[in-house]
Design a protein around this motif. Sequence first.
Motif, PDB file in Angstrom:
ATOM      1  N   TYR A 168     -71.613  -5.324  44.967  1.00  0.00           N
ATOM      2  CA  TYR A 168     -71.498  -6.235  43.856  1.00  0.00           C
ATOM      3  C   TYR A 168     -70.889  -6.858  42.792  1.00  0.00           C
ATOM      4  O   TYR A 168     -70.515  -6.335  41.780  1.00  0.00           O
ATOM      5  N   GLY A 169     -70.474  -8.159  43.304  1.00  0.00           N
ATOM      6  CA  GLY A 169     -69.062  -8.545  42.650  1.00  0.00           C
ATOM      7  C   GLY A 169     -67.553  -7.203  42.559  1.00  0.00           C
ATOM      8  O   GLY A 169     -67.620  -6.500  43.584  1.00  0.00           O
ATOM      9  N   ARG A 170     -67.549  -7.389  41.092  1.00  0.00           N
ATOM     10  CA  ARG A 170     -66.221  -7.611  41.213  1.00  0.00           C
ATOM     11  C   ARG A 170     -66.835  -5.527  40.150  1.00  0.00           C
ATOM     12  O   ARG A 170     -66.135  -4.514  39.566  1.00  0.00           O
ATOM     13  N   LEU A 171     -67.969  -5.637  39.948  1.00  0.00           N
ATOM     14  CA  LEU A 171     -69.130  -4.735  39.072  1.00  0.00           C
ATOM     15  C   LEU A 171     -68.846  -3.512  39.546  1.00  0.00           C
ATOM     16  O   LEU A 171     -69.104  -2.117  38.663  1.00  0.00           O
ATOM     17  N   ALA A 172     -69.454  -3.366  40.830  1.00  0.00           N
ATOM     18  CA  ALA A 172     -69.804  -1.920  41.940  1.00  0.00           C
ATOM     19  C   ALA A 172     -69.917  -1.816  42.949  1.00  0.00           C
ATOM     20  O   ALA A 172     -69.861  -3.068  43.629  1.00  0.00           O
ATOM     21  N   ASP A 173     -69.038  -0.648  43.437  1.00  0.00           N
ATOM     22  CA  ASP A 173     -69.377  -1.317  45.315  1.00  0.00           C
ATOM     23  C   ASP A 173     -70.304   0.419  45.466  1.00  0.00           C
ATOM     24  O   ASP A 173     -70.036   1.515  45.004  1.00  0.00           O
ATOM     25  N   PHE A 174     -71.288   0.354  46.767  1.00  0.00           N
ATOM     26  CA  PHE A 174     -71.801   0.974  46.908  1.00  0.00           C
ATOM     27  C   PHE A 174     -71.098   1.780  48.195  1.00  0.00           C
ATOM     28  O   PHE A 174     -70.829   1.046  49.456  1.00  0.00           O
ATOM     29  N   GLN A 206     -67.444   2.890  41.067  1.00  0.00           N
ATOM     30  CA  GLN A 206     -67.555   3.167  42.031  1.00  0.00           C
ATOM     31  C   GLN A 206     -68.864   4.387  42.353  1.00  0.00           C
ATOM     32  O   GLN A 206     -68.908   5.456  41.339  1.00  0.00           O
ATOM     33  N   ILE A 207     -69.511   3.210  43.977  1.00  0.00           N
ATOM     34  CA  ILE A 207     -71.022   4.923  42.994  1.00  0.00           C
ATOM     35  C   ILE A 207     -71.308   4.781  45.402  1.00  0.00           C
ATOM     36  O   ILE A 207     -70.512   4.476  45.776  1.00  0.00           O
ATOM     37  N   LEU A 208     -71.484   6.367  44.884  1.00  0.00           N
ATOM     38  CA  LEU A 208     -70.899   7.183  46.263  1.00  0.00           C
ATOM     39  C   LEU A 208     -72.670   7.353  46.963  1.00  0.00           C
ATOM     40  O   LEU A 208     -73.749   7.952  45.877  1.00  0.00           O
ATOM     41  N   GLY A 209     -72.899   6.911  47.674  1.00  0.00           N
ATOM     42  CA  GLY A 209     -74.465   7.376  48.305  1.00  0.00           C
ATOM     43  C   GLY A 209     -74.182   8.540  49.331  1.00  0.00           C
ATOM     44  O   GLY A 209     -73.547   8.140  50.094  1.00  0.00           O
ATOM     45  N   LEU A 267     -66.244   7.178  38.643  1.00  0.00           N
ATOM     46  CA  LEU A 267     -66.685   7.464  39.939  1.00  0.00           C
ATOM     47  C   LEU A 267     -68.430   7.654  39.392  1.00  0.00           C
ATOM     48  O   LEU A 267     -67.994   8.999  38.792  1.00  0.00           O
ATOM     49  N   VAL A 268     -69.457   7.491  40.094  1.00  0.00           N
ATOM     50  CA  VAL A 268     -70.578   8.278  40.306  1.00  0.00           C
ATOM     51  C   VAL A 268     -70.880   7.816  41.057  1.00  0.00           C
ATOM     52  O   VAL A 268     -71.139   7.626  42.537  1.00  0.00           O
ATOM     53  N   GLY A 296     -65.665  12.599  37.251  1.00  0.00           N
ATOM     54  CA  GLY A 296     -67.211  11.895  38.103  1.00  0.00           C
ATOM     55  C   GLY A 296     -68.529  12.078  37.769  1.00  0.00           C
ATOM     56  O   GLY A 296     -68.152  13.910  36.655  1.00  0.00           O
ATOM     57  N   SER A 297     -68.960  11.475  37.750  1.00  0.00           N
ATOM     58  CA  SER A 297     -70.798  11.914  37.202  1.00  0.00           C
ATOM     59  C   SER A 297     -71.047  11.916  38.752  1.00  0.00           C
ATOM     60  O   SER A 297     -70.465  11.077  39.721  1.00  0.00           O
TER      61      SER A 297
END
Length: 524
Positions: free
Chosen positions: A305-311, A364-367, A412-413, A440-441
């Motif tokens: 999502y641009g440079r805001l977030a990676d899924f 950094q969003i880990l699904g 890291l979320v 992280g969270s």
Amino acid sequence: MAVHTLSRRQIFGYGTAGAAALMLGTGAWSTDSAFAAPVLTGNPFSLGVASGDPLPDGVVLWTRLAPDPFAEDGKGGMPATPVRVQYEVAEDERFRHVVRRGSVIATPELAHSVHPEIHGLRPDRVYFYRFRAAGHLSPTGRTRTTPAAGSDPRELTFAFASCQAWQDGYYTAYEHMAAEDLDLVVHLGDYLYEYGVKTNKRGVTTDPKFHTETVGLARYRLQYGLYKAEAPLQQAHANFPWIMTFDDHEVENNWADEISENNESPETFMLRRAAGFQALYEHAPLRRTQLPKGPDVQMYRRLSYGRLADFTMLDTRQYRDDQPCGDGASANCAERLDPDRTLLGARQRDWVLKGFSRSPARWQILGNQAPMGQTDQDPGADTLVWLDPWDGYVAERNRLLAEAGTRGVRNLVVVTGDRHQNYAWDLKRDYADPGSPTVGSEFVGTSVTSGGDGADMTPQGEQFLAANPHMRFFNSQRGYVRVRVDRDRWTSDFRVLPYVTRPGAPVSTRASVVVEDGVPGVQV
């Protein structure tokens, strides 16, 4: 790795000609051949429309032609012939400004589902889409592309959900989710449950064809028909692009790689896994890179999502070692600490770590499918944990969390499903060390329906809060999590319902939990 007497191609059951028929519905191949429109006795779009895996220049669209989604043979009431499906993508809901128009072929090999991939759209824009087949027009869907690569968007709003056992309640949560102002939805697994639905908390009588456990392809298709016929789920799909993965129940509870929970032979289980994966693809807005090859599917992937977030969407089922100590829960299972045990498999783990190093994203969003943080069930001296989630694979968890810090991950979320409870907690580098730093969270989201009505606090929740000092919030109602992310702050709103065993429940925000940019851990 088990040795199969059946090859994976044999398990898949399709040769070259069959593979070509499958690919027609993905839009990967075009054809000028004419296909006569069949005469259908019902609405072929009974299961709705959907979009998914948004990119800056496009999305994948989905529908399945099924005038009778409850047909026992799993064919949806469709003839055994290919059908041309037309699609349109427009900038406006009335389709006055159509920007993409084309067609794909719905084949019986994929239950007359189609997955056209749309390219050439503008980044960070809302679009509308619809399908036409056999003289019928589909409902209109709304989707959205992601911001351009390298851009710095101000904010992102999404919801994540999981665990929607049809037999446990109504999909009221999706009515409320559909009314939210979201950029996308993340579904973390257990979209389907394999169990029969003769006994159900809805208090309704069901047809006997739904009473058996889901094993073969026709039965998986029938089960998806039951779930996807629900209007609230259809509306949530139609309103937003979804990023989807699976957990265990899309095939069988607590399976691990080629190992069945019920000790089936590898050959028998892999046939079941192939059927479950194919039916998932037939009913989800997934790209052709997620088209299964028999019992194998490439599901882990990364969307930006641009440079805001990676899924970064994980796959914690296909490559894992078997659960230690016979699965279940244990306070003395030394095997769970084995440094060689893996939940991700070496290839996926290395891919995740390389992504940590290369990504420019602020968040950094880990699904993730099963909780990563430690869930100690004993407030005393013992550490009593379940062995199916990351607590059964401690060394790999510790390595992943340590590498996030070493490789410079800014925030890291982890967002997680599976547990049918809401948690907000800190991720520790090593839970065995009381002085271990927070790195992280994690936000664990409750179920949409699984488990029935639920409660705000339970005796188990009180035990968890007493035993896990890193846990900052617990709730056991049904619902979903709405997330708002900007450059400075992440806010998770736990959206909960007081009941699901009857329709019409209101929704409220039980708690809002924050993560500040550059400050690991949650703030309640």
